[in-house]
Design an enzyme around this catalytic site. Sequence first.
Site, PDB file in Angstrom:
ATOM      1  N   THR A  64       0.850  -1.171   0.000  1.00 48.42           N
ATOM      2  CA  THR A  64       0.000   0.000   0.000  1.00 48.42           C
ATOM      3  C   THR A  64       0.895   1.234   0.000  1.00 48.42           C
ATOM      4  O   THR A  64       2.117   1.129  -0.126  1.00 48.42           O
ATOM      5  CB  THR A  64      -0.986  -0.043   1.177  1.00 48.42           C
ATOM      6  OG1 THR A  64      -1.913   1.045   1.057  1.00 48.42           O
ATOM      7  CG2 THR A  64      -0.276   0.015   2.516  1.00 48.42           C
ATOM      8  N   LYS A  68       3.937   1.498  -3.572  1.00 50.22           N
ATOM      9  CA  LYS A  68       3.512   0.864  -4.826  1.00 50.22           C
ATOM     10  C   LYS A  68       4.458   1.151  -5.992  1.00 50.22           C
ATOM     11  O   LYS A  68       4.560   0.343  -6.914  1.00 50.22           O
ATOM     12  CB  LYS A  68       2.087   1.301  -5.187  1.00 50.22           C
ATOM     13  CG  LYS A  68       1.040   0.774  -4.223  1.00 50.22           C
ATOM     14  CD  LYS A  68      -0.370   1.139  -4.672  1.00 50.22           C
ATOM     15  CE  LYS A  68      -1.410   0.609  -3.706  1.00 50.22           C
ATOM     16  NZ  LYS A  68      -2.786   0.887  -4.176  1.00 50.22           N
ATOM     17  N   ASN A  89       0.890  -3.445  -6.442  1.00 48.43           N
ATOM     18  CA  ASN A  89       0.322  -3.660  -5.113  1.00 48.43           C
ATOM     19  C   ASN A  89       0.411  -5.120  -4.680  1.00 48.43           C
ATOM     20  O   ASN A  89      -0.022  -5.470  -3.586  1.00 48.43           O
ATOM     21  CB  ASN A  89      -1.138  -3.188  -5.059  1.00 48.43           C
ATOM     22  CG  ASN A  89      -2.090  -4.163  -5.720  1.00 48.43           C
ATOM     23  OD1 ASN A  89      -1.743  -4.838  -6.685  1.00 48.43           O
ATOM     24  ND2 ASN A  89      -3.311  -4.244  -5.211  1.00 48.43           N
ATOM     25  N   ASP A 105      -5.455  -3.911  -8.265  1.00 51.21           N
ATOM     26  CA  ASP A 105      -6.460  -2.867  -8.088  1.00 51.21           C
ATOM     27  C   ASP A 105      -7.287  -2.683  -9.356  1.00 51.21           C
ATOM     28  O   ASP A 105      -8.507  -2.497  -9.295  1.00 51.21           O
ATOM     29  CB  ASP A 105      -5.797  -1.529  -7.737  1.00 51.21           C
ATOM     30  CG  ASP A 105      -5.262  -1.488  -6.323  1.00 51.21           C
ATOM     31  OD1 ASP A 105      -5.822  -2.193  -5.458  1.00 51.21           O
ATOM     32  OD2 ASP A 105      -4.287  -0.761  -6.076  1.00 51.21           O
ATOM     33  N   ALA A 129      -7.407  13.097  -8.799  1.00 48.12           N
ATOM     34  CA  ALA A 129      -6.319  12.872  -9.757  1.00 48.12           C
ATOM     35  C   ALA A 129      -5.099  12.216  -9.125  1.00 48.12           C
ATOM     36  O   ALA A 129      -3.989  12.383  -9.614  1.00 48.12           O
ATOM     37  CB  ALA A 129      -5.909  14.201 -10.384  1.00 48.12           C
ATOM     38  N   GLY A 130      -5.290  11.460  -8.058  1.00 45.17           N
ATOM     39  CA  GLY A 130      -4.156  10.812  -7.413  1.00 45.17           C
ATOM     40  C   GLY A 130      -3.855   9.443  -7.993  1.00 45.17           C
ATOM     41  O   GLY A 130      -4.260   9.109  -9.111  1.00 45.17           O
ATOM     42  N   ARG A 153      -8.445  19.822  -9.163  1.00 48.13           N
ATOM     43  CA  ARG A 153      -8.323  21.108  -8.478  1.00 48.13           C
ATOM     44  C   ARG A 153      -7.257  22.031  -9.057  1.00 48.13           C
ATOM     45  O   ARG A 153      -7.128  23.173  -8.623  1.00 48.13           O
ATOM     46  CB  ARG A 153      -8.037  20.873  -6.996  1.00 48.13           C
ATOM     47  CG  ARG A 153      -9.162  20.182  -6.260  1.00 48.13           C
ATOM     48  CD  ARG A 153      -8.875  20.080  -4.781  1.00 48.13           C
ATOM     49  NE  ARG A 153      -9.909  19.340  -4.068  1.00 48.13           N
ATOM     50  CZ  ARG A 153     -11.039  19.857  -3.614  1.00 48.13           C
ATOM     51  NH1 ARG A 153     -11.287  21.139  -3.813  1.00 48.13           N
ATOM     52  NH2 ARG A 153     -11.921  19.120  -2.970  1.00 48.13           N
ATOM     53  N   ARG A 157      -2.715  19.035 -12.116  1.00 51.18           N
ATOM     54  CA  ARG A 157      -3.413  17.746 -12.001  1.00 51.18           C
ATOM     55  C   ARG A 157      -4.144  17.400 -13.295  1.00 51.18           C
ATOM     56  O   ARG A 157      -4.195  16.248 -13.705  1.00 51.18           O
ATOM     57  CB  ARG A 157      -4.406  17.802 -10.842  1.00 51.18           C
ATOM     58  CG  ARG A 157      -3.763  17.788  -9.472  1.00 51.18           C
ATOM     59  CD  ARG A 157      -3.055  16.477  -9.192  1.00 51.18           C
ATOM     60  NE  ARG A 157      -2.836  16.254  -7.777  1.00 51.18           N
ATOM     61  CZ  ARG A 157      -2.292  15.167  -7.261  1.00 51.18           C
ATOM     62  NH1 ARG A 157      -1.905  14.198  -8.065  1.00 51.18           N
ATOM     63  NH2 ARG A 157      -2.129  15.035  -5.979  1.00 51.18           N
ATOM     64  N   GLY A 238     -15.424   1.347  -1.061  1.00 48.94           N
ATOM     65  CA  GLY A 238     -14.045   0.901  -1.005  1.00 48.94           C
ATOM     66  C   GLY A 238     -13.885  -0.551  -0.615  1.00 48.94           C
ATOM     67  O   GLY A 238     -12.929  -1.211  -1.045  1.00 48.94           O
TER      68      GLY A 238
END
Length: 275
Positions: A64, A68, A89, A105, A129-130, A153, A157, A238
């Site tokens: 995690t 990664k 991962n 994932d 946008a991560g 934002r 990004r 999640g």
Amino acid sequence: MGTPRRAAVLGSPIAHSLSPVLHRAAYAALGLDTWSYDRFEVDEAGLPAFVAGLDDTWAGLSLTMPLKRAIIPLLDEISGTAASVEAVNTVVLTEDGRRVGDNTDIPGLIAALRERGVEKVESAAVLGAGATASSALAALARICAGPVTAYVRSEARAEEMRGWGDRLGVDVRTADWADAHRAFTTPLVIATTPAGSTDALAAAVPDAPGTLFDVLYHPWPTPLAAAWSQRGGAVLGGLDLLVHQAVLQVEQMTGVARAPLAAMRAAGEKALATA
């Protein structure tokens, strides 16, 4: 008694991880009495030494944040899926001592949607946008026929998401976070932002929305997920993603053909209910 086999999840912070609950539930259901699964607080600086210290009792690792990407130089091979988003991962330690990395994932997200009847969509939206957003784009590359709008934002990004779109073969269009409520007219919305980020958007959910996949799992439901469900939309959380990606990890690490999805989900739900 069989040979002891070990697996674990690594990351920092790691105390909150549900992975041990899910993997141990799988081992119990499969009768893998000699298998153990633990969690270790490991940061990027400590990762090389940890990996170097693994002996032949180890079958695999879950990674995690923030590991990664840091794990990649320490591996002998990574899958095309992992390479597509530069994130691993899952590491499987083979019998001949090789370390093979994968990303569960992306197929986990697809499997979770498929379980709810979402196999193809004409368009989609991504909030955020991560790192999770890039995995979402990789999944959408396989199931979305048309454009994906990313609500972000900053222009930096936005540029990053367009770059991922070019790399993954997705028609990514970007929009300002202030207009994120416009995402709710698309058939599939994937929210990848931290806790609290979408709370103010809950009031903007229209009647009869499409499908929302909110990658948070605690606390659950988020205000956005609750509002979405109240207005008749399908909601995934999640835990859906966590369970489906863990199913694939268990299968890769243990070699079983089918991991016990129902038992793993039940264990995760119980753990969250008592958290």
